[in-house]
Scaffold this active site. Structure first.
Site, mmCIF file in Angstrom:
data_model
loop_
_atom_site.group_PDB
_atom_site.id
_atom_site.type_symbol
_atom_site.label_atom_id
_atom_site.label_comp_id
_atom_site.label_asym_id
_atom_site.label_seq_id
_atom_site.Cartn_x
_atom_site.Cartn_y
_atom_site.Cartn_z
ATOM 1 C CD GLU A 79 -1.982 1.432 2.950
ATOM 2 O OE1 GLU A 79 -1.828 2.569 3.454
ATOM 3 O OE2 GLU A 79 -2.367 0.454 3.601
ATOM 4 C CD GLU A 159 1.961 2.366 9.571
ATOM 5 O OE1 GLU A 159 0.755 2.076 9.636
ATOM 6 O OE2 GLU A 159 2.578 2.541 8.500
#
Length: 455
Positions: A79, A159
């Site tokens: 993504e 992240e």
């Protein structure tokens, strides 16, 4: 190696419970349209002529549940990579092009799908299709240390550190869901295990791209100031010319989730925890696996623990003062079955053992006494109204339709949702709750605790 599951991506996936549309007259005037391009790409058009704006979404039928063993996190990493560079679009230029045209964009990855969207003025719809078609076919993935794949792999690792490893509640959830979905594709983490993400190679990315990012594995959803024919013309121009890869066979790794066979306790202590929290996770269901059961369970759980007006909240927080919060939730929006859970935070001076005893005593009492018809009617009407109000959000509607269709649902099921939820009876809602929380059912209990482990 044990894998686990947490939410990830640049935006959260849309839950089915807040989905869909209005009554028959409004639905007829609104008239969602469906068609399929010759290359297999599905198209859904959701007209909304209140403003000259469109939401353009491409949904790929691949998510964390489809990853190969040892490759966790690649769907989510991909993504990120999709926003980098193609043959005709320079590094970071995709985002700037959308923004220069006054639009906004984002993407998200779930267990069952990956989605990309742009919201722009109507006249820029063709450009958005051009951009998405370009990165569907000509994404650049190479060994360049400064290239998109390597740099975004590092971004995903950071992240995970920020969103998961620094979040005690997320770490506990990861442990619980890994046990709940043990040996099931949902056991694989969406954001990925750190060591597996770090080991992903550009060749892994190329193989993933070639297999899954093909028109026959995609759904185009366009909501806004358009007609089906306008979308068809543009879609055939930009997407219809893309040859299918021939690698997509339509099979997924989905399979039914077995019942828990033992009761477990999982605890997690952390100095960042200020208030302990008690949870119980039971086997639930999903809208795709058992729609009637899921609808009845959603209504029953809302009556039991859905907010400040619920039975548990009124009893344990308002009356007995044993908890500062209590509620229920269920994972019903996945393709396969998810957990149904009860949670509570104790009032000062109340131990988790005392809280557990009080919560389960009330759950048992309400299941024995039954629900009031008035409570069921209130919840049914609220859920149906929420689904109708959802039409006010163009992006929300595009998300709802894309998410449901990506896991094999139909437009008709979305259109009938308000009537279906309003048809749930008091007896059905109560039976669903009794089925999930029956005394002979196994569960996973979880405790989130301060560092010293005090209850």
């Amino acid at each position: 190696m044990k894998k686990a599951l947490v939410s990830a991506g640049l935006a959260s996936a849309v839950l089915f419970g807040g989905a869909v549309v209005a009554d028959d007259a409004a639905t007829e005037a609104w008239a969602p349209a469906q068609f399929t391009l010759e290359n297999g790409m599905e198209v859904v058009v959701l007209p909304d002529h209140r403003a000259p704006v469109v939401t353009h979404m491409v949904w790929y039928k691949v998510g964390a549940a489809d990853e190969d063993e040892g490759k966790s996190g690649i769907a989510h990493l991909f993504e990120h990579v999709m926003f980098k560079e193609t043959d005709d679009i320079g590094p970071e230029e995709f985002t700037s092009i959308v923004q220069r045209n006054g639009g906004r964009l984002n993407a998200f990855t779930s267990w069952d799908y990956t989605a990309y969207y742009e919201r722009v003025a109507k006249q820029h719809l063709g450009k958005m299709m051009e951009l998405e078609a370009e990165r569907m076919t000509d994404l650049i993935i190479d060994e360049d240390p400064e290239g998109g794949f390597i740099t975004e792999r590092d971004v995903v690792k950071e992240e995970r550190r920020q969103r998961l490893e620094n979040n005690p509640g997320a770490l506990l959830s990861e442990q619980v869901l890994a046990e709940f979905w043990e040996d099931h594709p949902y056991e694989i983490t969406v954001i990925g295990l750190m060591e597996e993400v770090e080991a992903l190679t550009p060749q892994d990315g190329i193989d993933f791209y070639k297999k899954y990012y093909s028109p026959e594995n995609a759904i185009l959803v366009v909501a806004g100031d358009v007609t089906a024919e306008e979308v068809r013309t543009l879609a055939e121009e930009h997407y219809g010319v893309i040859e299918p890869s021939g690698l997509v066979d339509g099979t997924r790794k989905w399979r039914s989730v077995p019942e828990l066979t033992e009761t477990q306790l999982i605890t997690h202590s952390d100095p960042k925890v200020r208030q302990p929290v008690w949870y119980r996770y039971y086997n639930g269901t999903s809208m795709r696996r058992d729609r009637d059961f899921a609808l009845a369970l959603s209504v029953g759980l809302d009556v039991l623990g859905g907010g400040n007006t619920s039975l548990l909240y009124q009893s344990l927080v308002e009356e007995q003062k044993l908890a500062i919060n209590v509620g229920t939730f269920a994972f019903t929006s996945l393709h396969d079955e998810g957990p149904a859970a009860i949670y509570a935070t104790p009032s000062p001076g109340v131990s988790l053992d005392e809280l557990e005893t009080a919560v389960m005593a009330e759950v048992t009492r309400f299941m024995e006494e039954g629900f009031d018809d008035a409570d069921i009617e209130r919840v049914r009407n609220s859920m149906a109204a929420s689904s109708i109000y959802e039409r006010d959000s163009q992006e929300g509607m595009a998300n709802t339709f894309g998410a449901w269709l990506a896991i094999g649902g139909t437009v008709d099921e979305l259109l009938s949702y308000p009537d279906d939820v309003r048809s749930v009876t008091t007896e059905q809602a109560l039976a669903a709750v009794r089925r999930v929380f029956a005394e002979d059912r196994h569960f996973i209990e979880a405790h989130l605790l301060p560092e010293d482990g005090e209850l």
